[in-house]
Design a protein around this motif. Sequence first.
Motif, mmCIF file in Angstrom:
data_model
loop_
_atom_site.group_PDB
_atom_site.id
_atom_site.type_symbol
_atom_site.label_atom_id
_atom_site.label_comp_id
_atom_site.label_asym_id
_atom_site.label_seq_id
_atom_site.Cartn_x
_atom_site.Cartn_y
_atom_site.Cartn_z
ATOM 1 N N VAL A 303 0.852 -1.206 0.073
ATOM 2 C CA VAL A 303 0.090 -0.011 -0.078
ATOM 3 C C VAL A 303 0.770 1.396 -0.082
ATOM 4 C CG1 VAL A 303 -1.931 1.242 1.102
ATOM 5 C CG2 VAL A 303 -1.888 -1.293 1.181
ATOM 6 N N ASP A 304 2.152 1.147 0.831
ATOM 7 C CA ASP A 304 2.967 2.033 0.657
ATOM 8 C C ASP A 304 4.347 1.467 0.312
ATOM 9 O OD1 ASP A 304 4.812 4.033 1.420
ATOM 10 O OD2 ASP A 304 3.650 5.018 2.935
ATOM 11 N N VAL A 305 4.743 1.871 -0.906
ATOM 12 C CA VAL A 305 6.002 1.033 -1.536
ATOM 13 C C VAL A 305 7.243 1.540 -0.738
ATOM 14 C CG1 VAL A 305 7.338 0.941 -3.495
ATOM 15 C CG2 VAL A 305 4.959 0.634 -3.827
ATOM 16 N N PRO A 306 7.619 2.690 -0.623
ATOM 17 C CA PRO A 306 8.779 3.276 -0.028
ATOM 18 C C PRO A 306 8.778 2.401 1.709
ATOM 19 C CG PRO A 306 7.825 5.280 -0.915
ATOM 20 C CD PRO A 306 6.691 3.865 -1.232
ATOM 21 N N ARG A 307 7.679 2.869 2.273
ATOM 22 C CA ARG A 307 7.704 2.163 3.676
ATOM 23 C C ARG A 307 7.817 0.707 3.777
ATOM 24 N NH1 ARG A 307 3.221 3.627 7.202
ATOM 25 N NH2 ARG A 307 4.184 2.523 8.767
ATOM 26 N N LEU A 309 9.031 -1.459 1.398
ATOM 27 C CA LEU A 309 10.586 -1.613 0.962
ATOM 28 C C LEU A 309 11.610 -1.431 2.114
ATOM 29 C CD1 LEU A 309 10.486 -0.946 -2.864
ATOM 30 C CD2 LEU A 309 10.409 -3.402 -1.740
ATOM 31 N N GLU A 310 11.326 -0.397 2.804
ATOM 32 C CA GLU A 310 12.388 -0.027 3.814
ATOM 33 C C GLU A 310 12.088 -0.879 5.363
ATOM 34 O OE1 GLU A 310 13.240 4.612 2.797
ATOM 35 O OE2 GLU A 310 11.837 4.008 4.546
ATOM 36 N N SER A 340 20.545 -0.936 -0.037
ATOM 37 C CA SER A 340 20.763 -1.783 1.231
ATOM 38 C C SER A 340 22.166 -1.730 1.513
ATOM 39 C CB SER A 340 20.164 -3.077 0.923
ATOM 40 O OG SER A 340 20.968 -4.013 -0.341
ATOM 41 N N ASP A 341 22.557 -1.825 2.804
ATOM 42 C CA ASP A 341 23.787 -1.825 3.167
ATOM 43 C C ASP A 341 24.346 -3.275 3.564
ATOM 44 O OD1 ASP A 341 22.751 -2.234 5.781
ATOM 45 O OD2 ASP A 341 22.872 -0.271 6.330
ATOM 46 N N ALA A 342 25.540 -3.485 4.368
ATOM 47 C CA ALA A 342 25.908 -4.846 4.649
ATOM 48 C C ALA A 342 25.181 -5.259 5.582
ATOM 49 C CB ALA A 342 27.394 -4.430 5.012
ATOM 50 N N GLY A 344 21.781 -5.420 5.781
ATOM 51 C CA GLY A 344 20.614 -5.637 5.131
ATOM 52 C C GLY A 344 19.717 -4.558 5.337
ATOM 53 N N ALA A 345 19.866 -3.275 6.080
ATOM 54 C CA ALA A 345 18.928 -2.364 6.287
ATOM 55 C C ALA A 345 19.015 -1.601 4.670
ATOM 56 C CB ALA A 345 19.202 -1.382 7.255
ATOM 57 N N ALA A 346 17.710 -1.077 4.614
ATOM 58 C CA ALA A 346 17.488 -0.208 3.125
ATOM 59 C C ALA A 346 16.815 0.944 3.476
ATOM 60 C CB ALA A 346 16.900 -1.275 2.247
ATOM 61 N N SER A 347 17.339 2.004 2.262
ATOM 62 C CA SER A 347 16.570 3.117 2.274
ATOM 63 C C SER A 347 15.645 2.988 0.701
ATOM 64 C CB SER A 347 17.330 4.372 2.103
ATOM 65 O OG SER A 347 18.228 4.246 1.143
ATOM 66 N N CYS A 348 14.723 3.664 0.612
ATOM 67 C CA CYS A 348 13.710 3.532 -0.575
ATOM 68 C C CYS A 348 13.236 5.136 -0.883
ATOM 69 C CB CYS A 348 12.653 2.731 -0.530
ATOM 70 S SG CYS A 348 11.803 2.685 -2.134
ATOM 71 N N THR A 349 13.600 5.711 -1.964
ATOM 72 C CA THR A 349 13.618 7.174 -2.104
ATOM 73 C C THR A 349 13.084 7.329 -3.692
ATOM 74 O OG1 THR A 349 15.737 7.699 -2.562
ATOM 75 C CG2 THR A 349 14.905 7.991 -0.225
#
Length: 410
Positions: A303-307, A309-310, A340-342, A344-349
């Motif tokens: 429903v909220d793609v960035p949230r 995926l993060e 994504s970083d080492a 596994g955490a990710a940002s989506c913008t």
Amino acid sequence: MSLELRPISESEYERWNQVPYAGFSEIPPPSQIAMWRAKLEFDRTLGALEDGDFVGTTAVNSFQMHVPGGAMVPTAGVTAVSVLPTHRRRGVLSAMMRRQLDDIRAAGEPLAALWASESVIYPRFGYGLAVSGEEWHIDRVRAEFVRPPNEESGGRVRMASREDVASRFEGIYERVVGAHHGMLQPPDSWWYSTWADGPWSEAAEKHEPFLAIYDRNGVDEGFISYQVTDWTSPRGGRQLDVQRLIASTSEAHEALWRFAFGVDLVDRIHARNRSVGDALPWMLRDQRQLERSVFDMIWLRLVDVPRALEARTYSTPARLVIEVADTFCPWNEGTYILESDASGAASCTPTDEAPHLSLSASDLGAIYLGGTSPTTLARAGRVTEQLPGALAKAEAMFRTDAAPWCDLDF
């Protein structure tokens, strides 16, 4: 046709609930009706009315989904979707889905999930097949294990009363949720309406299930409920139906299956809603004896793609530019940098960059939990690789170490 869409009051439940009966051509026993009512969040229901009569229904359960990486993400559990046979193909379902997804977005839930009665319905509303399951049949005498039981595990299976389960099941289920991504955690009131005293405690009227719990060192690690059908049939026709078998450890999982296969006066074992990644087939000496069929379980909608995926973690550090087509929820449509970083955490913008990969909201829902391969969807013509190497990168990022599973039927 002029439709009114609104939540229902408790006094309208009986009239509203007649629509699913007609839509699914089924009238469940009174105990089941009472249980459904107890679980219903009336402020999250929707009724579609024409001239004051209900012609369509849907509702939402407020869940949390365990996603890859361990986070619990607010998830709308969509249920009770039905339209009267007299009002099919007249836009009632589309109107309800439009209003419901708008409401879910306003409630701040990044995900929506459902079980589909027909697999062709929900992709047009952005849902993708995220969790598949298996149905099993096996002759009990042919269910031989590869190795002997582990006598050193320290655990044991004990028969349980409904009262035992009422007080202990929630703890078992919470441990299981933590062991499987894709599992849904319901509100506390859910288990009360399932196990507590009340009209629904007459489970299936005449066929109370048998219940057993596996505990080890004072900790409940697994649970099984089952019934034996065709008890009066001649030899060869008696079947043990495993209604539910959940376990938070491999020891509990194996012990409960050994218990099921060891029940006397039973010819066949049947189970549904098993994970496609379940270890049982590999525990059997002759896998061919286990008859397996695959079916769709959970359909997932971002429903909220960035949230969304993060919220999950990824299996490798990478940077991927994804183009998402979403005509039904246009606020999602666009291009995003998923990085994504080492850890596994990710940002989506959002971004104006040229996409590396293009796909629909439905297909993004399918790959979200790792149960569907981006490469498979690309081979089916559903995902487009815009930059060489992007598909392999997506495959590595979304891969999980186990198949998603969710045995909560709602």
